[in-house]
Design an enzyme around this catalytic site. Structure first.
Site, PDB file in Angstrom:
ATOM      1  CG  ASN A   7      14.868 139.368  36.473  1.00 54.35           C
ATOM      2  OD1 ASN A   7      14.572 140.549  36.610  1.00 54.35           O
ATOM      3  ND2 ASN A   7      15.964 138.994  35.822  1.00 54.35           N
ATOM      4  CD  GLU A  39      17.863 142.193  35.384  1.00 50.83           C
ATOM      5  OE1 GLU A  39      18.470 143.187  34.957  1.00 50.83           O
ATOM      6  OE2 GLU A  39      17.008 141.574  34.737  1.00 50.83           O
ATOM      7  CG  ASP A 167      16.956 135.510  34.852  1.00 48.58           C
ATOM      8  OD1 ASP A 167      17.071 134.570  34.052  1.00 48.58           O
ATOM      9  OD2 ASP A 167      17.000 136.708  34.499  1.00 48.58           O
ATOM     10  CG  ASN A 169      19.831 135.379  31.753  1.00 50.31           C
ATOM     11  OD1 ASN A 169      18.927 135.751  31.013  1.00 50.31           O
ATOM     12  ND2 ASN A 169      20.351 136.150  32.692  1.00 50.31           N
ATOM     13  CG  ASP A 238      12.761 133.518  35.240  1.00 50.86           C
ATOM     14  OD1 ASP A 238      13.469 134.324  35.856  1.00 50.86           O
ATOM     15  OD2 ASP A 238      12.277 133.745  34.114  1.00 50.86           O
ATOM     16  CG  ASP A 267      12.006 141.482  31.221  1.00 51.53           C
ATOM     17  OD1 ASP A 267      12.139 141.522  32.463  1.00 51.53           O
ATOM     18  OD2 ASP A 267      12.976 141.590  30.450  1.00 51.53           O
ATOM     19  CG  HIS A 268      12.159 137.703  34.094  1.00 49.01           C
ATOM     20  ND1 HIS A 268      12.874 136.563  33.802  1.00 49.01           N
ATOM     21  CD2 HIS A 268      12.910 138.736  33.625  1.00 49.01           C
ATOM     22  CE1 HIS A 268      14.002 136.892  33.195  1.00 49.01           C
ATOM     23  NE2 HIS A 268      14.048 138.210  33.075  1.00 49.01           N
TER      24      HIS A 268
END
Length: 278
Positions: A7, A39, A167, A169, A238, A267-268
């Site tokens: 991501n 994303e 991802d 989530n 992930d 951030d991943h």
């Protein structure tokens, strides 16, 4: 061969990171043969096909302005000789869950004819976040997960070699959360979400990461706030899920935290699975 998910939280911002990471893996003689991105946050006409092709990769993308967006990037050198361009490299493409009529670009699937092995069906997935268990977005997430499960049931019937990457989530277990007590009952770790993850496993998938001994507190996402990465206050959301056929060929599954240390990172972090050719 190695397949990965990342991501990137805006491909426009992170394209240099993607190319740098791919080239670093090449330099280490551990090339990434396929990378599923999530994303993208850009429309199809803004997707950097030319830049990635110049770096040695072909792409298929499903973009959306500002939000969502998924892609599959394949190393040209990893493709069978018959797959000389994007038109022949990505077979039977599917954009979005067929039963889902909304316009959120969260699913992209294609069968890739890799050299020296049987084709592999890749699904790049960006699961809804859900926001909070008492929100409409959470209801949407559970409905989306139900539709995903129904569709993947059909996909597995047609494709024995299938990998679901992206991802999710969802942190499937307390071991995937830096502070399980603090997160108890919240979005990403709630029982309905974890049950949905387990239902995917029950379809015949395996969580590649948990097939191997891993260091405790290994995560793939860290909040930008409160020095999350520095404190390793993260979560493993992930994942790379493998069908039974691919599970038997998987020899490693890791998280590469290095790109999270770079300037202006996502951030991943990328997650990677190694699949033995047959």
């Amino acid at each position: 061969m190695r397949i990965a998910a990342w991501n990137v939280n805006s491909l426009k911002v992170r394209l240099p990171h993607v190319i740098r990471w791919l080239q670093d893996q090449e330099a280490k003689q551990q090339p990434i043969d396929a990378l599923c991105l999530q994303e993208l946050k850009l429309t199809d006409d803004k997707y950097p096909h030319q830049e990635l092709e110049a770096a040695g990769y072909l792409s298929l993308a499903a973009g959306q302005k500002t939000y969502n967006g998924v892609a599959i990037i394949v190393r040209k050198a990893a493709l069978a000789s018959i797959a000389s361009d994007a038109a022949t490299s990505f077979l039977k493409p599917i954009r979005n869950i067929p039963a889902n009529t909304d316009e959120q670009q969260r699913i992209l699937a294609a069968t890739i004819p890799f050299a020296g092995t049987k084709p592999i069906r890749l699904v790049s997935a960006y699961f809804p976040n859900g926001q909070s268990p008492d929100s409409d977005k959470f209801i949407y997430k559970l409905d989306w997960l139900s539709k995903l499960q129904t569709w993947l049931t059909e996909e597995l019937q047609q494709n024995q070699r299938l990998a679901l990457l992206g991802d999710f989530n969802i942190a499937p277990a307390d071991a995937d959360v830096h502070d399980p007590k603090a997160w108890e009952g919240q979005n990403l770790v709630s029982p309905p979400e974890r049950n949905a993850f387990q239902e995917l496993i029950n379809l015949g998938f395996s969580d590649s990461f948990r097939m191997f001994e891993q260091a405790p507190k290994t995560f793939s996402w860290w909040d930008y706030r409160m020095m999350g990465f520095r404190r390793n206050a993260g979560m493993r959301i992930d994942h790379i899920l493998l069908s039974e056929d691919l599970k038997e060929k998987c020899s490693a599954s890791v998280v590469d935290k290095e790109p999270r240390t770079w300037e202006q990172p996502s951030d991943h972090a990328p997650v990677i699975a190694t699949i033995q050719k047959t």
